[in-house]
Enzyme design. Sequence first.
Site, short mmCIF file in Angstrom:
data_model
loop_
_atom_site.label_atom_id
_atom_site.label_comp_id
_atom_site.label_asym_id
_atom_site.label_seq_id
_atom_site.Cartn_x
_atom_site.Cartn_y
_atom_site.Cartn_z
N GLU A 76 4.09 4.20 6.03
CA GLU A 76 2.92 3.32 5.98
C GLU A 76 1.78 4.05 5.27
O GLU A 76 1.70 5.28 5.30
CB GLU A 76 2.55 2.91 7.42
CG GLU A 76 1.30 2.09 7.59
CD GLU A 76 1.35 0.72 6.94
OE1 GLU A 76 1.66 0.64 5.73
OE2 GLU A 76 1.05 -0.27 7.63
N ASP A 77 0.91 3.28 4.62
CA ASP A 77 -0.22 3.92 3.94
C ASP A 77 -1.31 4.33 4.92
O ASP A 77 -1.80 5.45 4.90
CB ASP A 77 -0.78 3.01 2.83
CG ASP A 77 -1.16 1.62 3.33
OD1 ASP A 77 -0.92 1.30 4.51
OD2 ASP A 77 -1.70 0.83 2.52
N PHE A 85 -13.89 2.74 4.78
CA PHE A 85 -12.92 2.15 3.88
C PHE A 85 -12.57 3.11 2.75
O PHE A 85 -13.44 3.74 2.16
CB PHE A 85 -13.47 0.84 3.31
CG PHE A 85 -12.41 -0.03 2.73
CD1 PHE A 85 -11.58 -0.77 3.55
CD2 PHE A 85 -12.22 -0.10 1.36
CE1 PHE A 85 -10.57 -1.57 3.02
CE2 PHE A 85 -11.22 -0.89 0.81
CZ PHE A 85 -10.39 -1.63 1.66
N VAL A 86 -11.28 3.24 2.47
CA VAL A 86 -10.82 4.13 1.41
C VAL A 86 -9.91 3.39 0.42
O VAL A 86 -9.30 2.38 0.78
CB VAL A 86 -10.06 5.36 1.97
CG1 VAL A 86 -11.02 6.27 2.73
CG2 VAL A 86 -8.90 4.95 2.86
N ASP A 115 -5.86 -0.32 -1.83
CA ASP A 115 -6.68 -1.14 -2.70
C ASP A 115 -7.92 -1.68 -2.03
O ASP A 115 -8.01 -1.75 -0.80
CB ASP A 115 -5.86 -2.35 -3.20
CG ASP A 115 -5.71 -3.40 -2.10
OD1 ASP A 115 -5.26 -3.03 -0.99
OD2 ASP A 115 -6.05 -4.57 -2.34
N LYS A 172 -7.06 6.18 11.04
CA LYS A 172 -8.46 6.19 11.44
C LYS A 172 -8.50 6.15 12.96
O LYS A 172 -8.51 5.06 13.55
CB LYS A 172 -9.18 4.95 10.88
CG LYS A 172 -9.26 4.89 9.36
CD LYS A 172 -9.92 3.58 8.93
CE LYS A 172 -9.98 3.44 7.43
NZ LYS A 172 -10.37 2.07 7.01
N GLY A 226 0.77 -1.25 0.00
CA GLY A 226 0.00 0.00 0.00
C GLY A 226 0.79 1.29 0.00
O GLY A 226 0.36 2.29 -0.54
N ASP A 231 -4.98 1.51 10.79
CA ASP A 231 -6.40 1.24 11.02
C ASP A 231 -6.57 0.82 12.49
O ASP A 231 -6.73 1.65 13.36
CB ASP A 231 -6.84 0.16 10.03
CG ASP A 231 -8.32 -0.09 10.02
OD1 ASP A 231 -9.09 0.87 10.11
OD2 ASP A 231 -8.73 -1.26 9.91
N ARG A 263 -5.34 0.86 -6.64
CA ARG A 263 -4.06 1.41 -6.17
C ARG A 263 -3.53 2.53 -7.06
O ARG A 263 -2.80 3.40 -6.61
CB ARG A 263 -2.98 0.31 -6.12
CG ARG A 263 -3.25 -0.78 -5.09
CD ARG A 263 -1.96 -1.59 -4.86
NE ARG A 263 -2.22 -2.85 -4.19
CZ ARG A 263 -2.31 -3.02 -2.87
NH1 ARG A 263 -2.20 -1.97 -2.08
NH2 ARG A 263 -2.52 -4.20 -2.35
P1 IMP Z 1 -4.11 -2.39 10.87
O1 IMP Z 1 -3.12 -3.46 11.21
O2 IMP Z 1 -5.50 -2.75 11.35
O3 IMP Z 1 -3.71 -1.02 11.35
O4 IMP Z 1 -4.28 -2.39 9.31
C1 IMP Z 1 -3.41 -1.79 8.49
C2 IMP Z 1 -3.52 -2.33 7.08
O5 IMP Z 1 -4.87 -2.67 6.71
C3 IMP Z 1 -3.11 -1.25 6.12
O6 IMP Z 1 -1.71 -1.27 5.92
C4 IMP Z 1 -3.91 -1.59 4.89
O7 IMP Z 1 -3.21 -2.52 4.10
C5 IMP Z 1 -5.17 -2.21 5.41
N1 IMP Z 1 -6.28 -1.21 5.49
C6 IMP Z 1 -6.84 -0.71 6.60
N2 IMP Z 1 -7.82 0.17 6.31
C7 IMP Z 1 -7.86 0.25 4.96
C8 IMP Z 1 -8.67 1.01 4.03
O8 IMP Z 1 -9.56 1.81 4.40
N3 IMP Z 1 -8.41 0.81 2.73
C9 IMP Z 1 -7.47 -0.06 2.27
N4 IMP Z 1 -6.69 -0.78 3.09
C10 IMP Z 1 -6.88 -0.64 4.43
MG MG Z 2 -0.34 -1.45 4.43
#
Ligand code: IMP
Ligand code: MG
Length: 188
Positions: free
Chosen positions: A108-109, A161-162, A168, A140, A54, A112, A174
Amino acid sequence: MKLKNSTTSIKLHDLHFKPFISEEEIKERIEVIGKDISKQFEGKNPLFIAILNGAFVFAADLVRAAKIQSEIIFIRIASYHGTQSSGEVKTVFGLDKDIKDRHVIIIEDIVDSGKTMHYFLNDLKEKAPASITLATLLIKPGALQFPIEPDYIGFEIPTKFVVGYGLDYDGLGRNFKSIYQLEKSKEN
Ligand code: IMP
Ligand code: MG
């Protein structure tokens, strides 16, 4: 496929997404973050660590907005459900560089739940870098379940979700230059 301009909604698989953060807004924000990073790390030859997939677009723009000497590597963090009671196990691929005494800047993208970064940051600390800085394009705050406090944040966004600009939905989206937000859950 012809990419539409950023004022129209898009459809990826079964879902519709509406324009959310424009190419121009993203660009302006990254310029600011790039300048701040330049000030903080001038003369320190920081090592950027971009998290695939991402963050590849954000990383390309951020390292060029930080107009200082730096290095960049790309890694992948894969998660799978192990048999231990802890549940999920995270494995890091591609971290083949010695980061001891290096100033590390993670790119990082999106943060979440914060789970991915929580585990990765703990792993990194054991490798004794000089410092660890986290730059995430999106966060978020409403979805956070782990105590992650990024040093640089592009945009705080609602728990929706974005896609686009590297992010993606099931493989698609992407390559859009701007960011889109989920509009409807099903076609109707
Ligand atoms: P976390 O471990 O829950 O913080 O998730 C992080 C990963 O989930 C990110 O690096 C993304 O790959 C994916 N992700 C979380 N939210 C989104 C979203 O809204 N769109 C796309 N990918 C997401
Ligand atoms: Mg990621």
